[in-house]
Design a protein around this motif. Structure first.
Motif, PDB file in Angstrom:
ATOM      1  N   THR A   1      -1.601   9.051  -1.801  1.00 54.98           N
ATOM      2  CA  THR A   1      -2.757   7.945  -2.002  1.00 54.98           C
ATOM      3  C   THR A   1      -4.119   8.325  -1.594  1.00 54.98           C
TER       4      THR A   1
ATOM      5  N   THR B   1      -2.162   6.539  -7.266  1.00 58.81           N
ATOM      6  CA  THR B   1      -1.219   6.855  -6.826  1.00 58.81           C
ATOM      7  C   THR B   1       0.046   7.501  -7.620  1.00 58.81           C
TER       8      THR B   1
ATOM      9  N   ASP C   1     -14.662   1.688  -7.081  1.00 55.91           N
ATOM     10  CA  ASP C   1     -13.770   2.277  -6.201  1.00 55.91           C
ATOM     11  C   ASP C   1     -12.201   1.782  -6.802  1.00 55.91           C
TER      12      ASP C   1
ATOM     13  N   ASN D   1       0.735  -1.068  -0.022  1.00 56.31           N
ATOM     14  CA  ASN D   1       0.084   0.009  -0.104  1.00 56.31           C
ATOM     15  C   ASN D   1       0.970   1.081   0.136  1.00 56.31           C
TER      16      ASN D   1
ATOM     17  N   TYR E   1      -7.788  -1.355  -8.186  1.00 54.08           N
ATOM     18  CA  TYR E   1      -9.049  -1.512  -7.426  1.00 54.08           C
ATOM     19  C   TYR E   1      -8.767  -1.346  -5.959  1.00 54.08           C
ATOM     20  N   THR E   2      -9.565  -0.398  -5.275  1.00 52.20           N
ATOM     21  CA  THR E   2      -9.205  -0.255  -3.904  1.00 52.20           C
ATOM     22  C   THR E   2      -9.487  -1.585  -3.051  1.00 52.20           C
TER      23      THR E   2
ATOM     24  N   LYS F   1     -13.889   7.082  -5.990  1.00 51.11           N
ATOM     25  CA  LYS F   1     -14.875   6.194  -7.069  1.00 51.11           C
ATOM     26  C   LYS F   1     -14.651   6.886  -8.383  1.00 51.11           C
TER      27      LYS F   1
ATOM     28  N   THR G   1      -7.837   3.237  -6.485  1.00 48.37           N
ATOM     29  CA  THR G   1      -6.681   3.904  -5.554  1.00 48.37           C
ATOM     30  C   THR G   1      -5.609   4.535  -6.594  1.00 48.37           C
TER      31      THR G   1
ATOM     32  N   HIS H   1      -8.289   7.022  -1.905  1.00 47.80           N
ATOM     33  CA  HIS H   1      -9.245   5.997  -2.248  1.00 47.80           C
ATOM     34  C   HIS H   1     -10.565   6.674  -2.523  1.00 47.80           C
TER      35      HIS H   1
END
Length: 109
Positions: A26, A51, A47, A9, A66-67, A30, A49, A28
Motif C-alpha cells: 500500500t 493496493t 490523493d 486498511n 481515495y486515501t 497523488k 491508495t 498513498h
C-alpha cells in the motif's frame, strides 16, 4: 484473495502474508492529471491508495480508494496475471501508471 473491505486498511500490517501470499503493498499517492479508471465509479482523482493483492491463482487484483475513505474500487484491467518481475515490481508499475494519470488502468507487462 484478501480483498480490502470497507473500513479496513490493507497495508496496516495486519496481514503478514503467511495465510495467502505476500502482504498487500500500500502506498498513498497523488493521481496524475486524468486520474485512475475504476470499474465501479469511473475515474477517481486526487490523493489515492492503490493496493495490489496476489491471489491464489497467480493473478493480481488491484483495489484503489481515495486515501482515508472507506470505499474501495477495482482498478480497471484487474485482475491481471503476475508479471515475471513479481508482486513488488508490479506494484511499482501500478504506482507509476496512477501517478501518470490519463485514466490509468492496470498496466500490461
Amino acid at each position: 484473495m484478501n480483498t480490502p473491505q470497507p473500513g479496513s486498511n490493507p497495508g496496516d500490517g495486519d496481514n503478514d502474508g503467511s495465510a495467502g501470499g505476500p502482504a498487500p503493498l500500500t502506498l498513498h499517492i497523488k493521481a496524475g492529471s486524468g486520474g485512475a479508471m475504476t470499474d465501479e465509479v469511473g475515474v477517481i482523482t486526487g490523493d489515492v491508495t492503490p493496493t495490489p493483492e496476489l491471489g491464489p491463482d497467480g493473478t493480481i487484483q488491484v483495489r484503489i480508494q481515495y486515501t482515508g475513505a472507506e470505499d474501495w474500487y477495482t482498478l480497471t484491467g484487474s485482475p491481471a496475471p503476475l508479471p515475471p518481475g513479481g508482486h513488488a515490481a508490479f506494484h511499482q508499475h501500478v504506482v507509476d501508471a496512477v501517478q501518470a494519470g490519463g485514466a490509468a488502468e492496470v498496466p500490461c507487462h
